[in-house]
Design a protein around this motif. Sequence first.
Motif, PDB file in Angstrom:
ATOM      1  N   ALA A 158       0.827  -1.208   0.000  1.00  0.00           N
ATOM      2  CA  ALA A 158       0.000   0.000   0.000  1.00  0.00           C
ATOM      3  C   ALA A 158       0.865   1.264   0.000  1.00  0.00           C
ATOM      4  O   ALA A 158       0.421   2.321  -0.441  1.00  0.00           O
ATOM      5  CB  ALA A 158      -0.938  -0.003   1.208  1.00  0.00           C
ATOM      6  N   SER A 159       2.101   1.149   0.479  1.00  0.00           N
ATOM      7  CA  SER A 159       3.026   2.285   0.518  1.00  0.00           C
ATOM      8  C   SER A 159       3.909   2.349  -0.727  1.00  0.00           C
ATOM      9  O   SER A 159       4.793   3.202  -0.808  1.00  0.00           O
ATOM     10  CB  SER A 159       3.903   2.191   1.774  1.00  0.00           C
ATOM     11  OG  SER A 159       3.102   2.227   2.935  1.00  0.00           O
ATOM     12  N   GLY A 160       3.714   1.420  -1.656  1.00  0.00           N
ATOM     13  CA  GLY A 160       4.450   1.451  -2.906  1.00  0.00           C
ATOM     14  C   GLY A 160       5.762   0.701  -2.925  1.00  0.00           C
ATOM     15  O   GLY A 160       6.557   0.874  -3.842  1.00  0.00           O
ATOM     16  N   LEU A 161       6.004  -0.133  -1.917  1.00  0.00           N
ATOM     17  CA  LEU A 161       7.233  -0.919  -1.865  1.00  0.00           C
ATOM     18  C   LEU A 161       6.910  -2.403  -1.805  1.00  0.00           C
ATOM     19  O   LEU A 161       5.831  -2.795  -1.358  1.00  0.00           O
ATOM     20  CB  LEU A 161       8.051  -0.575  -0.615  1.00  0.00           C
ATOM     21  CG  LEU A 161       8.630   0.812  -0.482  1.00  0.00           C
ATOM     22  CD1 LEU A 161       9.418   0.916   0.824  1.00  0.00           C
ATOM     23  CD2 LEU A 161       9.520   1.162  -1.657  1.00  0.00           C
ATOM     24  N   THR A 162       7.869  -3.218  -2.192  1.00  0.00           N
ATOM     25  CA  THR A 162       7.756  -4.647  -1.941  1.00  0.00           C
ATOM     26  C   THR A 162       8.199  -4.891  -0.490  1.00  0.00           C
ATOM     27  O   THR A 162       8.945  -4.071   0.083  1.00  0.00           O
ATOM     28  CB  THR A 162       8.649  -5.465  -2.883  1.00  0.00           C
ATOM     29  OG1 THR A 162      10.024  -5.210  -2.558  1.00  0.00           O
ATOM     30  CG2 THR A 162       8.360  -5.159  -4.349  1.00  0.00           C
ATOM     31  N   PRO A 163       7.792  -6.002   0.094  1.00  0.00           N
ATOM     32  CA  PRO A 163       8.265  -6.300   1.450  1.00  0.00           C
ATOM     33  C   PRO A 163       9.796  -6.341   1.553  1.00  0.00           C
ATOM     34  O   PRO A 163      10.363  -5.871   2.540  1.00  0.00           O
ATOM     35  CB  PRO A 163       7.640  -7.658   1.757  1.00  0.00           C
ATOM     36  CG  PRO A 163       6.369  -7.655   0.956  1.00  0.00           C
ATOM     37  CD  PRO A 163       6.745  -6.947  -0.329  1.00  0.00           C
ATOM     38  N   LEU A 164      10.466  -6.873   0.535  1.00  0.00           N
ATOM     39  CA  LEU A 164      11.934  -6.916   0.584  1.00  0.00           C
ATOM     40  C   LEU A 164      12.558  -5.530   0.495  1.00  0.00           C
ATOM     41  O   LEU A 164      13.562  -5.256   1.152  1.00  0.00           O
ATOM     42  CB  LEU A 164      12.486  -7.801  -0.533  1.00  0.00           C
ATOM     43  CG  LEU A 164      12.543  -9.288  -0.224  1.00  0.00           C
ATOM     44  CD1 LEU A 164      13.023 -10.061  -1.442  1.00  0.00           C
ATOM     45  CD2 LEU A 164      13.420  -9.580   0.976  1.00  0.00           C
ATOM     46  N   GLN A 165      11.969  -4.659  -0.305  1.00  0.00           N
ATOM     47  CA  GLN A 165      12.486  -3.286  -0.362  1.00  0.00           C
ATOM     48  C   GLN A 165      12.372  -2.635   1.012  1.00  0.00           C
ATOM     49  O   GLN A 165      13.313  -1.979   1.473  1.00  0.00           O
ATOM     50  CB  GLN A 165      11.731  -2.469  -1.404  1.00  0.00           C
ATOM     51  CG  GLN A 165      12.083  -2.816  -2.830  1.00  0.00           C
ATOM     52  CD  GLN A 165      11.197  -2.105  -3.820  1.00  0.00           C
ATOM     53  OE1 GLN A 165       9.991  -1.969  -3.632  1.00  0.00           O
ATOM     54  NE2 GLN A 165      11.792  -1.649  -4.907  1.00  0.00           N
TER      55      GLN A 165
END
Length: 142
Positions: free
Chosen positions: A40-47
């Motif tokens: 939802a914040s525009g990132l992947t979990p790994l990022q």
Amino acid sequence: MSSAIPATRPSLAKDDFERLSHFRYRLRCFLRQSEDICRASGLTPLQYQLLLHLRGFAGREWATVGELAERLQAKHHGAVALIDRCEEAELVERRQGQGDRRRIEVHLLPKGARLAEHIAELHQPELHLLQDEFQLPGWPNP
């Protein structure tokens, strides 16, 4: 090489399995919620994990690729690819080491720092629930 379980191994009680099952369930709930927050914040979990480890690295404001690979439990080349993607998104940058010019330091950029702060803040309610439920020592009380 056999993968047989030794017969002398002490057996676990039912409550051991229940406790482990509950812990894994709550951990998965936390991770699922974290995945949703990151996306939802525009990132992947790994990022997000990369940004979190940079922001939370003990004693300094940067980390090496090897240190980040260890924190992420990833292969070196996987960490490099992730750093490449974060660098393209202007979240981090690589810098040549000050003391050792062969060392590459990975630093958060302002955009990455803002996202790390925002997403970490959104994790706090669930983190406090887990802290209370599992009575995790050494963590400040909410």
